[in-house]
Design a protein around this motif. Sequence first.
Motif, PDB file in Angstrom:
ATOM      1  N   TRP A  51       0.844  -1.209   0.000  1.00 56.79           N
ATOM      2  CA  TRP A  51       0.000   0.000   0.000  1.00 56.79           C
ATOM      3  C   TRP A  51       0.872   1.248   0.000  1.00 56.79           C
ATOM      4  O   TRP A  51       0.611   2.205  -0.737  1.00 56.79           O
ATOM      5  CB  TRP A  51      -0.907  -0.030   1.228  1.00 56.79           C
ATOM      6  CG  TRP A  51      -1.894   1.075   1.325  1.00 56.79           C
ATOM      7  CD1 TRP A  51      -3.174   1.083   0.851  1.00 56.79           C
ATOM      8  CD2 TRP A  51      -1.697   2.368   1.937  1.00 56.79           C
ATOM      9  NE1 TRP A  51      -3.780   2.289   1.132  1.00 56.79           N
ATOM     10  CE2 TRP A  51      -2.898   3.090   1.796  1.00 56.79           C
ATOM     11  CE3 TRP A  51      -0.625   2.962   2.597  1.00 56.79           C
ATOM     12  CZ2 TRP A  51      -3.058   4.373   2.296  1.00 56.79           C
ATOM     13  CZ3 TRP A  51      -0.774   4.259   3.082  1.00 56.79           C
ATOM     14  CH2 TRP A  51      -1.966   4.945   2.929  1.00 56.79           C
ATOM     15  N   LEU A  52       1.926   1.252   0.826  1.00 55.48           N
ATOM     16  CA  LEU A  52       2.824   2.398   0.886  1.00 55.48           C
ATOM     17  C   LEU A  52       3.560   2.596  -0.433  1.00 55.48           C
ATOM     18  O   LEU A  52       3.672   3.719  -0.935  1.00 55.48           O
ATOM     19  CB  LEU A  52       3.837   2.205   2.015  1.00 55.48           C
ATOM     20  CG  LEU A  52       3.337   2.399   3.447  1.00 55.48           C
ATOM     21  CD1 LEU A  52       4.430   2.016   4.432  1.00 55.48           C
ATOM     22  CD2 LEU A  52       2.881   3.826   3.680  1.00 55.48           C
ATOM     23  N   ALA A  53       4.059   1.498  -1.013  1.00 56.80           N
ATOM     24  CA  ALA A  53       4.830   1.601  -2.249  1.00 56.80           C
ATOM     25  C   ALA A  53       3.975   2.146  -3.392  1.00 56.80           C
ATOM     26  O   ALA A  53       4.438   2.964  -4.201  1.00 56.80           O
ATOM     27  CB  ALA A  53       5.405   0.239  -2.620  1.00 56.80           C
ATOM     28  N   ARG A  54       2.728   1.702  -3.455  1.00 56.71           N
ATOM     29  CA  ARG A  54       1.855   2.147  -4.546  1.00 56.71           C
ATOM     30  C   ARG A  54       1.567   3.643  -4.443  1.00 56.71           C
ATOM     31  O   ARG A  54       1.585   4.354  -5.449  1.00 56.71           O
ATOM     32  CB  ARG A  54       0.559   1.331  -4.521  1.00 56.71           C
ATOM     33  CG  ARG A  54      -0.355   1.630  -5.705  1.00 56.71           C
ATOM     34  CD  ARG A  54      -1.441   0.595  -5.831  1.00 56.71           C
ATOM     35  NE  ARG A  54      -2.303   0.559  -4.655  1.00 56.71           N
ATOM     36  CZ  ARG A  54      -2.345  -0.443  -3.781  1.00 56.71           C
ATOM     37  NH1 ARG A  54      -1.547  -1.492  -3.944  1.00 56.71           N
ATOM     38  NH2 ARG A  54      -3.149  -0.409  -2.745  1.00 56.71           N
ATOM     39  N   ARG A  55       1.326   4.120  -3.248  1.00 53.84           N
ATOM     40  CA  ARG A  55       0.993   5.536  -3.078  1.00 53.84           C
ATOM     41  C   ARG A  55       2.217   6.442  -3.045  1.00 53.84           C
ATOM     42  O   ARG A  55       2.108   7.633  -3.312  1.00 53.84           O
ATOM     43  CB  ARG A  55       0.152   5.722  -1.813  1.00 53.84           C
ATOM     44  CG  ARG A  55      -1.292   5.292  -2.035  1.00 53.84           C
ATOM     45  CD  ARG A  55      -2.010   4.987  -0.745  1.00 53.84           C
ATOM     46  NE  ARG A  55      -3.410   4.636  -1.008  1.00 53.84           N
ATOM     47  CZ  ARG A  55      -3.803   3.461  -1.472  1.00 53.84           C
ATOM     48  NH1 ARG A  55      -2.903   2.524  -1.727  1.00 53.84           N
ATOM     49  NH2 ARG A  55      -5.076   3.215  -1.699  1.00 53.84           N
ATOM     50  N   ALA A  56       3.367   5.877  -2.732  1.00 53.53           N
ATOM     51  CA  ALA A  56       4.596   6.673  -2.750  1.00 53.53           C
ATOM     52  C   ALA A  56       5.044   7.007  -4.162  1.00 53.53           C
ATOM     53  O   ALA A  56       5.950   7.828  -4.346  1.00 53.53           O
ATOM     54  CB  ALA A  56       5.710   5.928  -2.015  1.00 53.53           C
ATOM     55  N   SER A  57       4.416   6.391  -5.157  1.00 54.38           N
ATOM     56  CA  SER A  57       4.768   6.683  -6.551  1.00 54.38           C
ATOM     57  C   SER A  57       4.454   8.122  -6.938  1.00 54.38           C
ATOM     58  O   SER A  57       4.836   8.570  -8.022  1.00 54.38           O
ATOM     59  CB  SER A  57       4.025   5.724  -7.491  1.00 54.38           C
ATOM     60  OG  SER A  57       2.620   5.859  -7.353  1.00 54.38           O
ATOM     61  N   ILE A  58       3.791   8.865  -6.048  1.00 56.94           N
ATOM     62  CA  ILE A  58       3.491  10.270  -6.325  1.00 56.94           C
ATOM     63  C   ILE A  58       4.770  11.086  -6.486  1.00 56.94           C
ATOM     64  O   ILE A  58       4.777  12.156  -7.099  1.00 56.94           O
ATOM     65  CB  ILE A  58       2.600  10.853  -5.201  1.00 56.94           C
ATOM     66  CG1 ILE A  58       2.057  12.221  -5.594  1.00 56.94           C
ATOM     67  CG2 ILE A  58       3.383  10.962  -3.889  1.00 56.94           C
ATOM     68  CD1 ILE A  58       1.075  12.791  -4.605  1.00 56.94           C
TER      69      ILE A  58
END
Length: 237
Positions: A51-58
């Motif tokens: 979940w963190l990795a997916r949203r950190a793509s910002i």
Amino acid sequence: MHRLAPEVKILATLLFTVVVVATPREELWAFGGYAVLLAAVAGAAGVPMKWLARRASIELPFVLLAVALPFAGHGERVGWLGMSLSVDGLYGAWNIVAKGTLGVVASLLLAASTTMRDLIVGLDRLRCPAVFTQIATFMLRYLDILADDARRMRIARLSRGYDPRFLWQVKAFAVSVGSLFLRAYERGERVYLAMVSRGYDGRLPRPEAGGATAAQWAQSAVLPAAAAAIAMTAVLR
């Protein structure tokens, strides 16, 4: 993590970010220590790494900018795989990626363990300017209404056989945005007048109870204190 008062989590995240930013970019191991601290917090909060990795793509646009620094930097250069890279540019790229990633992950952990309403309550308890918290409160309350207005306007446009898809048809989109702004402005005026007629004095009601306890302040201090210890060790060694 989820049961802590929002103000202690906000302050802990802010202090942790300040420590990370203040750490010299040459102390590579210190950033590894910060990453371990965040991993421990994520485990305690039950936040999945995926979940963190997916949203950190910002932060990807900033990472792409950092990739160019080793090639565009000046000063001492080193060779790697046939490429000439600037040492200062390499440190600059590392500085952006490491500190940006840690800051984004810390913010995501705060957002994952705190609702939007609690974030606003926490900012209010930390004596954030009332204008800011009130704007955020109304934005949170009326964002769904504005999105629904925009959806209805789009459906109305489509039902009349007009679906702009090209740059020269941008006028229809601009007119829709202007109309949506006027609707939002008029709604804001009506809401404000209704609030004033009910005794609004410039400040929204605040919850009387639910503030942070001494134990919660102590628990939240663990993260910034550990980060400060790593930073001091990196600077003094």
